[in-house]
Design a protein around this motif. Sequence first.
Motif, PDB file in Angstrom:
ATOM      1  N   SER A  95      46.991  44.155  30.946  1.00 25.48           N
ATOM      2  CA  SER A  95      46.868  44.939  29.716  1.00 25.48           C
ATOM      3  C   SER A  95      46.798  46.429  30.018  1.00 25.48           C
ATOM      4  O   SER A  95      46.020  46.859  30.864  1.00 25.48           O
ATOM      5  N   VAL A  96      47.632  47.200  29.323  1.00 27.83           N
ATOM      6  CA  VAL A  96      47.538  48.663  29.398  1.00 27.83           C
ATOM      7  C   VAL A  96      47.020  49.219  28.069  1.00 27.83           C
ATOM      8  O   VAL A  96      47.181  50.399  27.776  1.00 27.83           O
ATOM      9  N   ILE A 114      43.434  37.798  34.148  1.00 26.66           N
ATOM     10  CA  ILE A 114      43.654  38.983  33.311  1.00 26.66           C
ATOM     11  C   ILE A 114      43.281  40.237  34.090  1.00 26.66           C
ATOM     12  O   ILE A 114      42.219  40.297  34.713  1.00 26.66           O
ATOM     13  N   ALA A 115      44.156  41.213  34.044  1.00 28.88           N
ATOM     14  CA  ALA A 115      43.892  42.527  34.637  1.00 28.88           C
ATOM     15  C   ALA A 115      44.027  43.588  33.560  1.00 28.88           C
ATOM     16  O   ALA A 115      44.794  43.423  32.609  1.00 28.88           O
ATOM     17  N   TRP A 134      40.093  43.493  37.209  1.00 25.97           N
ATOM     18  CA  TRP A 134      40.544  42.132  36.915  1.00 25.97           C
ATOM     19  C   TRP A 134      39.363  41.196  36.810  1.00 25.97           C
ATOM     20  O   TRP A 134      38.255  41.516  37.243  1.00 25.97           O
ATOM     21  N   ASN A 135      39.633  40.027  36.249  1.00 23.41           N
ATOM     22  CA  ASN A 135      38.584  39.016  36.201  1.00 23.41           C
ATOM     23  C   ASN A 135      38.634  38.156  37.460  1.00 23.41           C
ATOM     24  O   ASN A 135      39.511  38.319  38.317  1.00 23.41           O
ATOM     25  N   GLU A 136      37.700  37.216  37.563  1.00 27.57           N
ATOM     26  CA  GLU A 136      37.548  36.427  38.788  1.00 27.57           C
ATOM     27  C   GLU A 136      38.676  35.426  38.988  1.00 27.57           C
ATOM     28  O   GLU A 136      38.810  34.839  40.076  1.00 27.57           O
ATOM     29  N   LEU A 137      39.518  35.222  37.970  1.00 22.98           N
ATOM     30  CA  LEU A 137      40.615  34.261  38.086  1.00 22.98           C
ATOM     31  C   LEU A 137      41.876  34.852  38.700  1.00 22.98           C
ATOM     32  O   LEU A 137      42.820  34.126  38.993  1.00 22.98           O
ATOM     33  N   LEU A 144      47.284  41.808  45.070  1.00 18.57           N
ATOM     34  CA  LEU A 144      48.225  42.578  45.888  1.00 18.57           C
ATOM     35  C   LEU A 144      49.538  42.786  45.147  1.00 18.57           C
ATOM     36  O   LEU A 144      50.136  43.870  45.218  1.00 18.57           O
ATOM     37  N   LEU A 145      49.991  41.760  44.435  1.00 14.59           N
ATOM     38  CA  LEU A 145      51.231  41.878  43.665  1.00 14.59           C
ATOM     39  C   LEU A 145      51.087  42.914  42.563  1.00 14.59           C
ATOM     40  O   LEU A 145      51.966  43.759  42.366  1.00 14.59           O
ATOM     41  N   ILE A 146      49.969  42.867  41.836  1.00 10.39           N
ATOM     42  CA  ILE A 146      49.737  43.823  40.746  1.00 10.39           C
ATOM     43  C   ILE A 146      49.712  45.247  41.279  1.00 10.39           C
ATOM     44  O   ILE A 146      50.337  46.158  40.711  1.00 10.39           O
TER      45      ILE A 146
END
Length: 271
Positions: A95-96, A114-115, A134-137, A144-146
């Motif tokens: 989410s931005v 979710i980030a 981000w959350n713990e999931l 790293l991808l994000i």
Amino acid sequence: MTNIVFVGAGAMAEAIINGLTKEEKISPAFIHVMNKSDDRQLAHLKETYNVQIVCGQKKALTEADIIFLAMKPKDANNALTSLAPYINNKATIISVIAGISIHTITNYLGNRPIARVMPNTSATVGMSASAVCWNELVSEESKLLIINLLESIGTVKAVAEDDLHIVTALSGSGPAYFYFFAEQFESAAVEHGLNKGDARQLFIQTMEGAAQMLKKGDVEPKELRRRVTSPGGTTEAGIEQLMEHQVSEAIFACIHAAQNRSRELGKLFES
């Protein structure tokens, strides 16, 4: 290949798409964009970046690996409600949208990775100062991808979610403060007889040079300022005026007000 869907097609979505395609992070064939309106902007994105326009095609959501939420905050409620039934269980949400917490997004879209990202408008030229949480999931691999994806528009720092409020005040709103200073310095120079074009170019180069000095990181800002400020000289005279007009206090008040407003906006949405 990672399938990405952008929900929202505004300036920030375009800046990220530009970075992803320019840096060849993701092929345009795997970047999908949907928007509730503004066909002209969608046509522009298709023509400029060769991305896939998928308005009304909910299948794109069911096949997405990453979904960027890039709609305006005022549209988020309706958008998240309508999207929820179609988002597959494996998709990571990025989410931005300013002010909307991970907790709130979870309430709409369920318990999933979710980030949240706070970029700034300098993403347009690949120079954003972005922060992400981000959350713990969100797995280490996904983190790293994000980060890799976001580095296509500038630098990225991972922070705690609560810190996004001060990040919003500092780097999210920061370009506007910089442009405000540019306006004032330029106007003052012109008032004292300097050509406007020359004033702007001198200011830009001065700021770029100062930023590079700071970026080296081996000298604190206070010491760099001291080295420029000769006793009894022109810089000292200027600094004394900044102190007399309480510019330090104004900057503290500016950041305080902006981060408070970020918190208020989040509460407004959640209520």
